[in-house]
Design a protein around this motif. Structure first.
Motif, PDB file in Angstrom:
ATOM      1  N   GLU A 145       0.850  -1.199   0.000  1.00 10.53           N
ATOM      2  CA  GLU A 145       0.000   0.000   0.000  1.00 10.53           C
ATOM      3  C   GLU A 145       0.881   1.243   0.000  1.00 10.53           C
ATOM      4  N   PRO A 146       0.888   2.045  -1.063  1.00  6.01           N
ATOM      5  CA  PRO A 146       1.729   3.242  -1.040  1.00  6.01           C
ATOM      6  C   PRO A 146       1.027   4.370  -0.293  1.00  6.01           C
ATOM      7  N   GLU A 147       1.822   5.317   0.205  1.00  5.74           N
ATOM      8  CA  GLU A 147       1.217   6.505   0.817  1.00  5.74           C
ATOM      9  C   GLU A 147       0.774   7.438  -0.295  1.00  5.74           C
ATOM     10  N   ILE A 148      -0.449   7.916  -0.178  1.00  4.06           N
ATOM     11  CA  ILE A 148      -1.026   8.845  -1.159  1.00  4.06           C
ATOM     12  C   ILE A 148      -1.615  10.002  -0.357  1.00  4.06           C
ATOM     13  N   ASN A 149      -1.435  11.225  -0.782  1.00  8.51           N
ATOM     14  CA  ASN A 149      -2.103  12.318  -0.066  1.00  8.51           C
ATOM     15  C   ASN A 149      -2.819  13.292  -0.991  1.00  8.51           C
ATOM     16  N   ASP A 150      -2.893  12.944  -2.286  1.00  5.19           N
ATOM     17  CA  ASP A 150      -3.669  13.808  -3.191  1.00  5.19           C
ATOM     18  C   ASP A 150      -4.310  12.959  -4.282  1.00  5.19           C
ATOM     19  N   THR A 151      -5.603  13.057  -4.358  1.00  4.13           N
ATOM     20  CA  THR A 151      -6.312  12.326  -5.411  1.00  4.13           C
ATOM     21  C   THR A 151      -7.171  13.290  -6.231  1.00  4.13           C
ATOM     22  N   GLU A 152      -6.786  14.568  -6.220  1.00  4.25           N
ATOM     23  CA  GLU A 152      -7.611  15.559  -6.920  1.00  4.25           C
ATOM     24  C   GLU A 152      -6.878  16.453  -7.914  1.00  4.25           C
ATOM     25  N   GLN A 153      -5.666  16.855  -7.552  1.00  3.58           N
ATOM     26  CA  GLN A 153      -5.027  17.943  -8.313  1.00  3.58           C
ATOM     27  C   GLN A 153      -4.401  17.520  -9.634  1.00  3.58           C
ATOM     28  N   TYR A 154      -3.998  16.258  -9.741  1.00  2.00           N
ATOM     29  CA  TYR A 154      -3.145  15.903 -10.878  1.00  2.00           C
ATOM     30  C   TYR A 154      -3.887  15.109 -11.948  1.00  2.00           C
ATOM     31  N   ASN A 211      -4.223  14.282 -15.639  1.00  2.00           N
ATOM     32  CA  ASN A 211      -3.289  14.348 -16.774  1.00  2.00           C
ATOM     33  C   ASN A 211      -3.996  14.342 -18.121  1.00  2.00           C
ATOM     34  N   GLY A 212      -5.315  14.545 -18.091  1.00  2.00           N
ATOM     35  CA  GLY A 212      -6.078  14.567 -19.332  1.00  2.00           C
ATOM     36  C   GLY A 212      -6.746  13.226 -19.599  1.00  2.00           C
ATOM     37  N   LYS A 213      -6.239  12.172 -18.973  1.00  2.00           N
ATOM     38  CA  LYS A 213      -6.839  10.827 -19.114  1.00  2.00           C
ATOM     39  C   LYS A 213      -7.340  10.300 -17.788  1.00  2.00           C
ATOM     40  N   LEU A 214      -6.641  10.646 -16.708  1.00  2.00           N
ATOM     41  CA  LEU A 214      -7.093  10.241 -15.388  1.00  2.00           C
ATOM     42  C   LEU A 214      -6.501  11.177 -14.331  1.00  2.00           C
ATOM     43  N   VAL A 215      -7.123  11.159 -13.142  1.00  2.00           N
ATOM     44  CA  VAL A 215      -6.546  11.898 -12.025  1.00  2.00           C
ATOM     45  C   VAL A 215      -5.591  10.916 -11.357  1.00  2.00           C
ATOM     46  N   VAL A 216      -4.305  11.231 -11.418  1.00  2.00           N
ATOM     47  CA  VAL A 216      -3.309  10.257 -10.976  1.00  2.00           C
ATOM     48  C   VAL A 216      -3.146  10.344  -9.460  1.00  2.00           C
ATOM     49  N   PRO A 217      -3.306   9.202  -8.739  1.00  2.00           N
ATOM     50  CA  PRO A 217      -3.110   9.219  -7.283  1.00  2.00           C
ATOM     51  C   PRO A 217      -1.674   9.620  -6.970  1.00  2.00           C
ATOM     52  N   SER A 218      -1.524  10.617  -6.095  1.00  2.00           N
ATOM     53  CA  SER A 218      -0.215  11.246  -5.942  1.00  2.00           C
ATOM     54  C   SER A 218       0.211  11.343  -4.486  1.00  2.00           C
ATOM     55  N   TYR A 219       1.497  11.404  -4.294  1.00  2.00           N
ATOM     56  CA  TYR A 219       2.029  11.815  -2.998  1.00  2.00           C
ATOM     57  C   TYR A 219       2.774  13.122  -3.220  1.00  2.00           C
TER      58      TYR A 219
END
Ligand code: BGC
Length: 381
Positions: free
Chosen positions: A333-342, A344-352
């Motif tokens: 399970e990776p740490e993720i803290n943003d699921t909104e800002q990024y 990329n035109g095809k998907l919102v990429v889960p980000s840290y």
């Protein structure tokens, strides 16, 4: 007033820490770029990473940060038992495409990519997806592709916000506004093919726009838009050239007070242009901002020829990215803290998003030296 900037940033670090603490559970399943094939790869190889190949595609060695990024990634992945294929494209888009094709052909199990041009890799990313190789975007978002699983980066808009707040506070623009005082400013923004550059610009302008609108900040070249101030491939030479042109074209009778730059390389370019135009540190030297807190930039901050930079702890970024590699290869399970800002035109990429920190001569010891990023000896060399 510097303390206020630091205070704000520390608050941000703390709240980010809290978000991280409860983050992974909220994020749900990570999208899998490779369908069920990732599981296939995981099943067929040992769970400690041994035998799995992680290919890391980096953009350039022309700036120190990417060398640190590559070294950190290699060291951390190897410590976990992965084989690492690290390659630099030296800012050549086609070279990066070929490198990634070769990585796929050589049997990479996972690709980590910091793109030269974030939109130019769509075909090769599709090839990776077809070959069921998951992709992690490193620092720069990979645009227009659904082949990317996760994104590890710094809060890119936050970088711009921190630079903007630094300018506002160190020049005390609210007071200048009341007194009808003004400062001249020129902008040196990042590469138009790097999503980070636009986000930084947006964060910066959120802080500065009102002062440009009411004349507290005066940009004599009139170049304030992103399109007018962006610099392709983050070229130091272009930044120097632009600064020279501004100084000769618009600042013959009045001094330039602020170089708002988005990168330490640009700060070096401005420094050279200002020296050429006869500006002197400690006399009429402008406020110069930067990004990355490179060793040379930190030395320049101590010497007074650069005012501040944005410290991005590349060790932390590598740690976060490695958890993403493990997630796609081992089912962790990776740490993720943003699921909104990024988006990329095809998907919102889960980000840290790691937190950027503004550094200047008042806090570099506490942040950079005490944080073990550079030693006093390195800074004194
Ligand atoms: C990174 C910055 C870096 C710039 C130039 C951007 O994508 O986020 O940290 O200064 O590239 O290399």
């Amino acid at each position: 007033m510097k303390k206020r900037v630091l205070g704000l940033l520390l608050t941000a670090v703390m709240s980010l820490g809290l978000m991280v603490g409860c983050g992974p559970a909220d994020t749900g399943e990570a999208p899998d770029a490779s369908g069920d094939a990732t599981t296939e790869t995981t099943d067929s190889k040992p769970a400690d990473g041994s035998g799995k190949r992680v290919a890391v595609a980096m953009p350039t060695q022309s700036s120190e940060r990417w060398i640190n990024d590559g070294n950190n990634m290699k060291e951390k992945l190897e410590a976990l038992g992965y084989e690492v294929d690290l390659q630099y494209a030296e800012d050549d888009v086609q070279a990066q495409v070929s490198q990634i094709e070769n990585m796929i052909a050589a049997g990479a199990d996972c690709l980590v990519i910091a793109a030269v041009d974030s939109s130019a890799l769509v075909n090769v990313e599709q090839q990776a997806k077809d070959a069921k190789i998951p992709i992690i975007a490193y620092d720069r978002l990979l645009m227009d592709t659904d082949a990317v699983s996760y994104y590890a980066t710094f809060d890119n808009k936050g970088v711009g916000t921190a630079i903007g707040k630094y300018i506002v506070e160190s020049k005390d623009l609210p007071a200048a506004q009341k007194e009808g005082k003004s400062y001249t400013i020129e902008f040196f923004m990042g590469s138009p093919d790097d999503n980070n550059a636009v986000m930084l610009y947006n964060g910066l302008m959120e802080e500065l726009q009102q002062y440009l609108d009411d004349g507290t900040l005066v940009c004599k070249s009139g170049r304030t838009s992103f399109d007018d101030t962006c610099i392709l491939r983050w070229s130091q030479e272009t930044a120097q050239q632009n600064c020279e042109n501004y100084l000769t074209g618009f600042y013959a009778d009045e001094k330039l007070d602020i170089c708002a730059t988005a990168f330490d390389g640009f700060a070096y370019g401005c420094k050279a242009a200002l020296e050429g135009a006869g500006y002197k540190v400690g006399e009429d030297w402008p406020l110069i901002t930067g990004q990355d807190a490179e060793l040379m930039a930190t030395k320049n901050i101590i010497a007074g020829s650069q005012t501040m930079s944005i410290y991005k702890d590349t060790r932390l970024l590598a740690d976060k990215c490695v958890t993403m590699v493990q997630a796609v290869l081992e089912g962790a399970e990776p740490e993720i803290n943003d699921t909104e800002q990024y988006d990329n035109g095809k998907l919102v990429v889960p980000s840290y998003l790691c937190t950027p920190v503004a550094v200047d001569k008042d806090n570099y010891k506490e942040i950079i030296v005490d944080g073990g990023y550079y030693t006093e000896e390195q800074l004194a060399e």
